[in-house]
Write a protein that holds these residues in place. Sequence first.
Motif, PDB file in Angstrom:
ATOM      1  N   HIS A 188       0.867  -1.181   0.000  1.00  0.00           N
ATOM      2  CA  HIS A 188       0.000   0.000   0.000  1.00  0.00           C
ATOM      3  C   HIS A 188       0.900   1.226   0.000  1.00  0.00           C
ATOM      4  CE1 HIS A 188      -2.925  -2.890   1.601  1.00  0.00           C
ATOM      5  NE2 HIS A 188      -2.145  -3.064   2.656  1.00  0.00           N
ATOM      6  N   THR A 189       0.335   2.359  -0.362  1.00  0.00           N
ATOM      7  CA  THR A 189       1.006   3.627  -0.106  1.00  0.00           C
ATOM      8  C   THR A 189       0.612   4.079   1.293  1.00  0.00           C
ATOM      9  OG1 THR A 189      -0.795   5.018  -0.937  1.00  0.00           O
ATOM     10  CG2 THR A 189       0.844   4.244  -2.549  1.00  0.00           C
ATOM     11  N   VAL A 190       1.380   4.992   1.859  1.00  0.00           N
ATOM     12  CA  VAL A 190       1.032   5.537   3.167  1.00  0.00           C
ATOM     13  C   VAL A 190      -0.313   6.250   3.095  1.00  0.00           C
ATOM     14  CG1 VAL A 190       1.678   7.224   4.937  1.00  0.00           C
ATOM     15  CG2 VAL A 190       3.405   5.674   3.982  1.00  0.00           C
ATOM     16  N   ALA A 191      -0.571   6.949   2.000  1.00  0.00           N
ATOM     17  CA  ALA A 191      -1.854   7.636   1.835  1.00  0.00           C
ATOM     18  C   ALA A 191      -3.011   6.642   1.879  1.00  0.00           C
ATOM     19  CB  ALA A 191      -1.868   8.398   0.513  1.00  0.00           C
ATOM     20  N   GLU A 192      -2.837   5.480   1.256  1.00  0.00           N
ATOM     21  CA  GLU A 192      -3.883   4.456   1.279  1.00  0.00           C
ATOM     22  C   GLU A 192      -4.095   3.926   2.688  1.00  0.00           C
ATOM     23  OE1 GLU A 192      -3.271   2.724  -3.278  1.00  0.00           O
ATOM     24  OE2 GLU A 192      -2.246   1.785  -1.576  1.00  0.00           O
ATOM     25  N   VAL A 193      -3.003   3.722   3.408  1.00  0.00           N
ATOM     26  CA  VAL A 193      -3.115   3.206   4.783  1.00  0.00           C
ATOM     27  C   VAL A 193      -3.882   4.176   5.661  1.00  0.00           C
ATOM     28  CG1 VAL A 193      -1.806   2.597   6.858  1.00  0.00           C
ATOM     29  CG2 VAL A 193      -1.062   1.757   4.627  1.00  0.00           C
ATOM     30  N   MET A 194      -3.680   5.464   5.443  1.00  0.00           N
ATOM     31  CA  MET A 194      -4.373   6.476   6.255  1.00  0.00           C
ATOM     32  C   MET A 194      -5.891   6.360   6.137  1.00  0.00           C
ATOM     33  SD  MET A 194      -2.088   8.273   7.854  1.00  0.00           S
ATOM     34  CE  MET A 194      -0.460   9.015   7.794  1.00  0.00           C
ATOM     35  N   ASP A 195      -6.346   5.842   5.011  1.00  0.00           N
ATOM     36  CA  ASP A 195      -7.779   5.610   4.829  1.00  0.00           C
ATOM     37  C   ASP A 195      -8.191   4.201   5.241  1.00  0.00           C
ATOM     38  OD1 ASP A 195      -8.427   8.159   3.846  1.00  0.00           O
ATOM     39  OD2 ASP A 195      -7.851   7.599   1.812  1.00  0.00           O
ATOM     40  N   LEU A 196      -7.300   3.241   5.043  1.00  0.00           N
ATOM     41  CA  LEU A 196      -7.646   1.844   5.294  1.00  0.00           C
ATOM     42  C   LEU A 196      -7.813   1.507   6.765  1.00  0.00           C
ATOM     43  CD1 LEU A 196      -5.352  -0.009   2.714  1.00  0.00           C
ATOM     44  CD2 LEU A 196      -7.855  -0.004   2.748  1.00  0.00           C
TER      45      LEU A 196
ATOM     46  N   ALA B  43      12.630  13.618   8.272  1.00  0.00           N
ATOM     47  CA  ALA B  43      12.216  12.780   7.131  1.00  0.00           C
ATOM     48  C   ALA B  43      11.175  11.791   7.627  1.00  0.00           C
ATOM     49  CB  ALA B  43      13.419  12.044   6.549  1.00  0.00           C
ATOM     50  N   SER B  44       9.953  11.883   7.084  1.00  0.00           N
ATOM     51  CA  SER B  44       8.851  11.108   7.652  1.00  0.00           C
ATOM     52  C   SER B  44       7.839  10.701   6.596  1.00  0.00           C
ATOM     53  CB  SER B  44       8.151  11.951   8.728  1.00  0.00           C
ATOM     54  OG  SER B  44       7.030  11.301   9.266  1.00  0.00           O
ATOM     55  N   ASN B  45       7.184   9.577   6.837  1.00  0.00           N
ATOM     56  CA  ASN B  45       6.043   9.144   6.023  1.00  0.00           C
ATOM     57  C   ASN B  45       4.753   9.581   6.711  1.00  0.00           C
ATOM     58  OD1 ASN B  45       7.583   7.878   4.066  1.00  0.00           O
ATOM     59  ND2 ASN B  45       7.328   5.833   4.915  1.00  0.00           N
ATOM     60  N   SER B  46       4.115  10.602   6.195  1.00  0.00           N
ATOM     61  CA  SER B  46       2.872  11.084   6.817  1.00  0.00           C
ATOM     62  C   SER B  46       2.377  12.302   6.045  1.00  0.00           C
ATOM     63  CB  SER B  46       3.103  11.438   8.287  1.00  0.00           C
ATOM     64  OG  SER B  46       1.870  11.704   8.936  1.00  0.00           O
TER      65      SER B  46
ATOM     66  N   ILE C  26       8.408  15.297   4.024  1.00  0.00           N
ATOM     67  CA  ILE C  26       7.300  14.433   4.410  1.00  0.00           C
ATOM     68  C   ILE C  26       6.711  13.798   3.154  1.00  0.00           C
ATOM     69  CG2 ILE C  26       5.197  14.288   5.771  1.00  0.00           C
ATOM     70  CD1 ILE C  26       7.529  15.433   7.354  1.00  0.00           C
ATOM     71  N   SER C  27       6.461  12.506   3.220  1.00  0.00           N
ATOM     72  CA  SER C  27       6.096  11.732   2.030  1.00  0.00           C
ATOM     73  C   SER C  27       4.876  12.270   1.298  1.00  0.00           C
ATOM     74  CB  SER C  27       5.876  10.267   2.406  1.00  0.00           C
ATOM     75  OG  SER C  27       4.778  10.130   3.305  1.00  0.00           O
ATOM     76  N   MET C  28       3.852  12.691   2.042  1.00  0.00           N
ATOM     77  CA  MET C  28       2.630  13.137   1.389  1.00  0.00           C
ATOM     78  C   MET C  28       2.832  14.456   0.656  1.00  0.00           C
ATOM     79  SD  MET C  28       0.299  10.766   2.264  1.00  0.00           S
ATOM     80  CE  MET C  28      -1.358  11.337   2.583  1.00  0.00           C
ATOM     81  N   ASP C  29       3.851  15.214   1.036  1.00  0.00           N
ATOM     82  CA  ASP C  29       4.202  16.439   0.318  1.00  0.00           C
ATOM     83  C   ASP C  29       5.012  16.117  -0.933  1.00  0.00           C
ATOM     84  OD1 ASP C  29       3.022  17.891   2.356  1.00  0.00           O
ATOM     85  OD2 ASP C  29       4.912  18.380   3.341  1.00  0.00           O
TER      86      ASP C  29
ATOM     87  N   LYS D  72       9.120   6.758   1.971  1.00  0.00           N
ATOM     88  CA  LYS D  72      10.270   5.926   2.304  1.00  0.00           C
ATOM     89  C   LYS D  72       9.787   4.481   2.324  1.00  0.00           C
ATOM     90  CE  LYS D  72      10.746   7.854   6.340  1.00  0.00           C
ATOM     91  NZ  LYS D  72      11.229   8.052   7.720  1.00  0.00           N
ATOM     92  N   PRO D  73      10.495   3.504   1.790  1.00  0.00           N
ATOM     93  CA  PRO D  73      11.898   3.508   1.389  1.00  0.00           C
ATOM     94  C   PRO D  73      12.150   3.776  -0.098  1.00  0.00           C
ATOM     95  CG  PRO D  73      11.093   1.264   1.425  1.00  0.00           C
ATOM     96  CD  PRO D  73       9.934   2.144   1.845  1.00  0.00           C
ATOM     97  N   ASP D  74      11.189   4.310  -0.807  1.00  0.00           N
ATOM     98  CA  ASP D  74      11.368   4.610  -2.233  1.00  0.00           C
ATOM     99  C   ASP D  74      12.604   5.503  -2.410  1.00  0.00           C
ATOM    100  OD1 ASP D  74      11.130   5.688  -4.879  1.00  0.00           O
ATOM    101  OD2 ASP D  74       8.977   5.305  -4.837  1.00  0.00           O
ATOM    102  N   ILE D  75      13.512   5.086  -3.254  1.00  0.00           N
ATOM    103  CA  ILE D  75      14.747   5.842  -3.460  1.00  0.00           C
ATOM    104  C   ILE D  75      14.468   7.265  -3.936  1.00  0.00           C
ATOM    105  CG2 ILE D  75      15.075   5.115  -5.865  1.00  0.00           C
ATOM    106  CD1 ILE D  75      18.071   4.918  -5.270  1.00  0.00           C
ATOM    107  N   ARG D  76      13.311   7.484  -4.572  1.00  0.00           N
ATOM    108  CA  ARG D  76      12.971   8.821  -5.043  1.00  0.00           C
ATOM    109  C   ARG D  76      12.727   9.790  -3.890  1.00  0.00           C
ATOM    110  NH1 ARG D  76       8.348   6.955  -9.193  1.00  0.00           N
ATOM    111  NH2 ARG D  76       7.977   5.587  -7.395  1.00  0.00           N
ATOM    112  N   PHE D  77      12.280   9.278  -2.746  1.00  0.00           N
ATOM    113  CA  PHE D  77      12.129  10.129  -1.559  1.00  0.00           C
ATOM    114  C   PHE D  77      13.485  10.704  -1.164  1.00  0.00           C
ATOM    115  CE2 PHE D  77      12.359  10.982   2.927  1.00  0.00           C
ATOM    116  CZ  PHE D  77      11.126  11.505   3.282  1.00  0.00           C
TER     117      PHE D  77
END
Length: 222
Positions: free
Chosen positions: A55-63, A117-120, A143-146, A151-156
Amino acid sequence: MRYKAIFIDIDDTLLDYVSCCREAFNAAMPEHPEYFNLFFDIAGRLFSEAKHGMHTVAEVMDLYPQEFIASVGYPPEAVEPFKQAFREAWAETHVLVPETIETLEALKNKGYRLFAASNSFGHLQRRRMERAGILHFFEDAFISMDIGYDKPDIRFFNHALQAVHLNACDVLMVGDSMTTDIIGAKNAGWDTCFFNRRPQEPHPQHVADFEILSLSELLRIL
């Protein structure tokens, strides 16, 4: 100095995730504090799956609100009010991990540039850092949502590095997650420090350059 900048994870590195989660849950569902462990287990499983790309973090926030509300037998229309109440309460939680303030002050005094550095959600994490009295220590918070990558995507990590105009050899990533913080940063060519706050068995891909059991130990490394 060996490094010019230190990137630091937020939850369970600077802010106590379990304590903050309990506070937010009790504010969102004060009539049933006994449901917290169930909620925490559901969220933990989904975030663990997100670390492995399910999942993406955004998806988890809803799931996790949806799955929790269903698991306790509430109707679907209860999901949105609970989700909003939890997020509003979460934005106000700011229980610090021990030695956070002292360590950040010491790092700044040593001349390090500090970045979070955070996923949120960006606005939630910055609000929590502000409430905890630590936001001013950091030049910026990635922050990942921005950013659009978790993370851990290398693009982050590549995005963050480009934004601060440094090379991979100039930075150190500090975090409590072997998957999202350590392996993610190593894949981007960064040095890493694993904050083994709740001592775990050795990870099969234990690639951290350093390991600490408390934040103050970071000062002995740097």
